[in-house]
Design a protein around this motif. Structure first.
Motif, PDB file in Angstrom:
ATOM      1  N   GLN A  61      14.648  38.521  -3.165  1.00 26.76           N
ATOM      2  CA  GLN A  61      15.665  38.070  -2.216  1.00 26.76           C
ATOM      3  C   GLN A  61      15.090  37.959  -0.812  1.00 26.76           C
ATOM      4  OE1 GLN A  61      18.781  41.065  -2.855  1.00 26.76           O
ATOM      5  NE2 GLN A  61      20.150  39.446  -3.529  1.00 26.76           N
ATOM      6  N   SER A  62      14.290  38.957  -0.434  1.00 26.41           N
ATOM      7  CA  SER A  62      13.705  38.971   0.902  1.00 26.41           C
ATOM      8  C   SER A  62      12.727  37.807   1.085  1.00 26.41           C
ATOM      9  CB  SER A  62      13.001  40.308   1.137  1.00 26.41           C
ATOM     10  OG  SER A  62      12.412  40.355   2.416  1.00 26.41           O
ATOM     11  N   GLN A  63      11.906  37.554   0.067  1.00 24.20           N
ATOM     12  CA  GLN A  63      10.950  36.459   0.139  1.00 24.20           C
ATOM     13  C   GLN A  63      11.664  35.118   0.221  1.00 24.20           C
ATOM     14  OE1 GLN A  63       7.541  36.385   0.503  1.00 24.20           O
ATOM     15  NE2 GLN A  63       8.011  34.221   0.814  1.00 24.20           N
ATOM     16  N   ARG A  64      12.720  34.967  -0.567  1.00 26.25           N
ATOM     17  CA  ARG A  64      13.502  33.725  -0.543  1.00 26.25           C
ATOM     18  C   ARG A  64      14.103  33.503   0.833  1.00 26.25           C
ATOM     19  NH1 ARG A  64      18.724  31.725  -1.228  1.00 26.25           N
ATOM     20  NH2 ARG A  64      18.889  29.888  -2.597  1.00 26.25           N
ATOM     21  N   ALA A  65      14.656  34.568   1.417  1.00 29.39           N
ATOM     22  CA  ALA A  65      15.265  34.457   2.745  1.00 29.39           C
ATOM     23  C   ALA A  65      14.223  34.053   3.783  1.00 29.39           C
ATOM     24  CB  ALA A  65      15.922  35.776   3.135  1.00 29.39           C
ATOM     25  N   ARG A  66      13.016  34.652   3.701  1.00 31.80           N
ATOM     26  CA  ARG A  66      11.960  34.295   4.657  1.00 31.80           C
ATOM     27  C   ARG A  66      11.571  32.832   4.540  1.00 31.80           C
ATOM     28  NH1 ARG A  66       9.874  39.466   3.425  1.00 31.80           N
ATOM     29  NH2 ARG A  66       8.489  38.571   1.845  1.00 31.80           N
ATOM     30  N   LEU A  88      17.168  21.619   3.464  1.00 27.86           N
ATOM     31  CA  LEU A  88      17.310  23.047   3.177  1.00 27.86           C
ATOM     32  C   LEU A  88      17.754  23.260   1.736  1.00 27.86           C
ATOM     33  CD1 LEU A  88      17.127  25.900   4.366  1.00 27.86           C
ATOM     34  CD2 LEU A  88      19.540  25.712   4.981  1.00 27.86           C
ATOM     35  N   GLN A  89      18.652  22.426   1.254  1.00 32.07           N
ATOM     36  CA  GLN A  89      19.085  22.518  -0.145  1.00 32.07           C
ATOM     37  C   GLN A  89      17.919  22.260  -1.090  1.00 32.07           C
ATOM     38  OE1 GLN A  89      22.234  19.614  -0.165  1.00 32.07           O
ATOM     39  NE2 GLN A  89      23.776  21.043   0.645  1.00 32.07           N
ATOM     40  N   ALA A  90      17.071  21.301  -0.725  1.00 27.48           N
ATOM     41  CA  ALA A  90      15.893  21.007  -1.551  1.00 27.48           C
ATOM     42  C   ALA A  90      14.917  22.187  -1.555  1.00 27.48           C
ATOM     43  CB  ALA A  90      15.204  19.746  -1.041  1.00 27.48           C
ATOM     44  N   LEU A  91      14.768  22.838  -0.414  1.00 24.64           N
ATOM     45  CA  LEU A  91      13.914  24.021  -0.340  1.00 24.64           C
ATOM     46  C   LEU A  91      14.474  25.142  -1.221  1.00 24.64           C
ATOM     47  CD1 LEU A  91      13.074  24.217   3.487  1.00 24.64           C
ATOM     48  CD2 LEU A  91      11.699  23.227   1.657  1.00 24.64           C
ATOM     49  N   ALA A  92      15.793  25.294  -1.208  1.00 26.75           N
ATOM     50  CA  ALA A  92      16.426  26.333  -2.027  1.00 26.75           C
ATOM     51  C   ALA A  92      16.206  26.066  -3.512  1.00 26.75           C
ATOM     52  CB  ALA A  92      17.910  26.417  -1.707  1.00 26.75           C
ATOM     53  N   ARG A  93      16.299  24.797  -3.920  1.00 27.57           N
ATOM     54  CA  ARG A  93      16.071  24.474  -5.332  1.00 27.57           C
ATOM     55  C   ARG A  93      14.638  24.821  -5.731  1.00 27.57           C
ATOM     56  NH1 ARG A  93      19.236  19.913  -3.940  1.00 27.57           N
ATOM     57  NH2 ARG A  93      17.367  18.610  -3.649  1.00 27.57           N
ATOM     58  N   ARG A  94      13.698  24.548  -4.866  1.00 27.49           N
ATOM     59  CA  ARG A  94      12.305  24.877  -5.165  1.00 27.49           C
ATOM     60  C   ARG A  94      12.087  26.388  -5.191  1.00 27.49           C
ATOM     61  NH1 ARG A  94      12.617  19.946  -3.543  1.00 27.49           N
ATOM     62  NH2 ARG A  94      10.981  18.392  -3.920  1.00 27.49           N
ATOM     63  N   ALA A  95      12.724  27.085  -4.280  1.00 27.82           N
ATOM     64  CA  ALA A  95      12.586  28.542  -4.254  1.00 27.82           C
ATOM     65  C   ALA A  95      13.201  29.195  -5.483  1.00 27.82           C
ATOM     66  CB  ALA A  95      13.227  29.102  -2.988  1.00 27.82           C
ATOM     67  N   ASP A  96      14.273  28.599  -6.011  1.00 22.60           N
ATOM     68  CA  ASP A  96      14.983  29.170  -7.159  1.00 22.60           C
ATOM     69  C   ASP A  96      14.443  28.696  -8.495  1.00 22.60           C
ATOM     70  OD1 ASP A  96      16.611  30.462  -5.353  1.00 22.60           O
ATOM     71  OD2 ASP A  96      18.170  28.928  -5.406  1.00 22.60           O
ATOM     72  N   LYS A  97      13.503  27.766  -8.470  1.00 27.48           N
ATOM     73  CA  LYS A  97      12.947  27.247  -9.712  1.00 27.48           C
ATOM     74  C   LYS A  97      12.198  28.349 -10.441  1.00 27.48           C
ATOM     75  CE  LYS A  97      10.132  23.419 -11.487  1.00 27.48           C
ATOM     76  NZ  LYS A  97       9.298  22.248 -11.118  1.00 27.48           N
ATOM     77  N   PRO A  98      12.463  28.537 -11.735  1.00 28.34           N
ATOM     78  CA  PRO A  98      11.755  29.612 -12.464  1.00 28.34           C
ATOM     79  C   PRO A  98      10.250  29.422 -12.385  1.00 28.34           C
ATOM     80  CG  PRO A  98      13.570  28.722 -13.775  1.00 28.34           C
ATOM     81  CD  PRO A  98      13.412  27.813 -12.586  1.00 28.34           C
ATOM     82  N   LYS A  99       9.562  30.522 -12.142  1.00 31.67           N
ATOM     83  CA  LYS A  99       8.113  30.477 -12.058  1.00 31.67           C
ATOM     84  C   LYS A  99       7.509  30.294 -13.457  1.00 31.67           C
ATOM     85  CE  LYS A  99       8.154  31.395  -7.626  1.00 31.67           C
ATOM     86  NZ  LYS A  99       9.614  31.323  -7.455  1.00 31.67           N
ATOM     87  N   LYS A 100       6.380  29.606 -13.506  1.00 29.42           N
ATOM     88  CA  LYS A 100       5.693  29.428 -14.784  1.00 29.42           C
ATOM     89  C   LYS A 100       5.223  30.779 -15.303  1.00 29.42           C
ATOM     90  CE  LYS A 100       4.036  24.708 -13.992  1.00 29.42           C
ATOM     91  NZ  LYS A 100       2.838  23.821 -13.911  1.00 29.42           N
ATOM     92  N   ALA A 101       5.465  30.983 -16.568  1.00 30.91           N
ATOM     93  CA  ALA A 101       5.073  32.260 -17.168  1.00 30.91           C
ATOM     94  C   ALA A 101       3.562  32.412 -17.156  1.00 30.91           C
ATOM     95  CB  ALA A 101       5.607  32.356 -18.597  1.00 30.91           C
ATOM     96  N   ALA A 102       3.121  33.600 -16.819  1.00 26.66           N
ATOM     97  CA  ALA A 102       1.683  33.880 -16.829  1.00 26.66           C
ATOM     98  C   ALA A 102       1.167  33.874 -18.260  1.00 26.66           C
ATOM     99  CB  ALA A 102       1.414  35.216 -16.163  1.00 26.66           C
TER     100      ALA A 102
END
Length: 383
Positions: free
Chosen positions: A104-109, A67-81
């Motif tokens: 926040q909602s997407q991260r929680a899901r 779960l911690q690993a999933l959180a790190r991936r979810a919080d990783k800054p997205k590549k700039a378009a």
């Protein structure tokens, strides 16, 4: 009574099902696969982003690490378009708020896609699982069958249980308040400090109302300030139980009466205090109702009904942050208009700047609004 939701999955070639528990009120995921210690974080994150839930059959501590690993991936800054020839306009404060809530909602899901099995006694039948029975009992109550719930939710239950055990130190009280799961914890103390130092109006030592008492912290503070009788109201069963528990812990039961009421109790008082949710937005889960108030329903309800429950020379103390104003969700003119339309006038206002960490966090998407935020105690009286 609502019908118990059920989650379904296939395991070892057999169709299986169990009751579904979700304090957030989310429906059970439609796609469920079995995961264990061999499941990689990248695979789990891909499945979670696709909306596929994973029912864990491995080691509990490994699930926590996953779960911690999933959180790190979810919080990783997205590549700039890729930069466009037309520069993208900076979002307004209101747009930034809604984008932040959406993220926040997407991260929680995504993080809620890692599921755990529970026995009917709230034990988790996995290797190295802690005893979570007490934490689950406080949130879910007694259950009569095995069930499945999100690991992220379980960790929230455990954290709430620890807060309930050790309590939150309230300097203005020189005591601790013990919040229950689902009841707003008084971790931001500036509004409590305002109530502690505001001058009590004439007659307030005899009677005061605390509207939407929550943990009972303001009712306890008024009692400590010498108010002989405080009527504290709420509609949420957990808040009523929590406030009653705290009042008894603080030996203030002789002064404070906790009652179930939609806003006001019967009668009038020389002092009526209310700390409504501060942000007019739709809560994503029941636990957020203490923070988000759709269309300012509680705020407007308190203001509209205050004159009918206030003694002629009494005061209504409205505790309110102006964060919503800085986010463009409510204007000061709207607030003043509601006060005027209710036959009330502003007698004065005490202000304090918040000192919580986010106010100084420049990486927070809402930093500009939080840095400008002021919490006020509005002293309202009848015209």
């Amino acid at each position: 009574m609502t019908e118990q939701a059920t989650i379904h999955w296939t395991e070892n070639g057999e169709e299986r099902s169990a009751n579904w528990q979700s304090e957030a009120g989310t429906p059970p995921p439609k796609r469920v696969v079995i995961a264990d210690d061999t499941t990689t974080a990248d695979t789990a994150y891909r499945l979670a982003c696709e909306g596929t839930a994973m029912l864990w059959r491995g080691d509990f501590q490994n699930a926590r690490q996953l779960l911690q690993a999933l959180a790190r991936r979810a919080d990783k800054p997205k590549k700039a378009a890729k930069a466009s020839k037309v520069p993208k306009a900076k979002p307004t404060p209101t747009e930034a708020f809604h984008l932040h809530r959406q993220a926040q909602s997407q991260r929680a899901r995504t993080l809620s896609m890692l599921l755990l099995p529970f026995d009917a006694d709230h034990l988790v039948p996995l290797r190295r699982s802690p005893d979570v029975r007490e934490a689950c009992l406080e949130a879910y109550g007694e259950v009569d069958a095995p069930y499945v719930a999100s690991m992220r939710e379980l960790l929230g239950l455990i954290g709430a249980h620890e807060w309930r055990k050790k309590g939150v130190e309230i300097p203005a009280l020189a005591e601790r308040i013990h919040p229950y799961y689902g009841v707003f914890s008084p971790v931001r103390g500036e509004y409590i400090d305002l109530v502690a130092k505001a001058q009590l109006p004439a007659g307030a030592l005899n009677l005061a109302f605390d509207i939407g008492t929550g943990t009972g912290v303001l009712a306890a503070l008024l009692a400590q300030r010498g108010v002989k009788r405080v009527i504290a109201t709420d509609t949420d069963p957990r808040a009523l139980a929590c406030a009653s528990d705290n009042i008894h812990r603080l030996k203030a039961a002789a002064q404070v009466e906790v009652v179930e009421a939609d806003l006001f109790p019967e009668g009038r008082a020389p002092l009526v205090v209310c700390n409504p949710p501060w942000v007019p937005a739709r809560p994503n889960s029941p636990i957020e109702r203490a923070v988000y108030d759709p269309d300012c329903q509680m705020l407007k309800g308190f203001i509209a009904g205050l004159a009918d429950h206030l003694e002629p020379k009494g005061e209504g103390w409205l505790l309110l942050s102006d964060l919503a104003e800085h986010l463009g969700l409510r204007t000061r003119d709207q607030l003043l208009g509601w006060i005027d339309a209710a036959g009330l006038k502003v007698l004065g206002r005490l202000e304090v700047k918040p000192n919580h960490p986010k106010a100084a966090d420049m990486t927070d998407p809402l930093h500009a609004a939080r840095a400008a935020e002021v919490t006020s105690l509005w002293r309202l009286g009848i015209k």
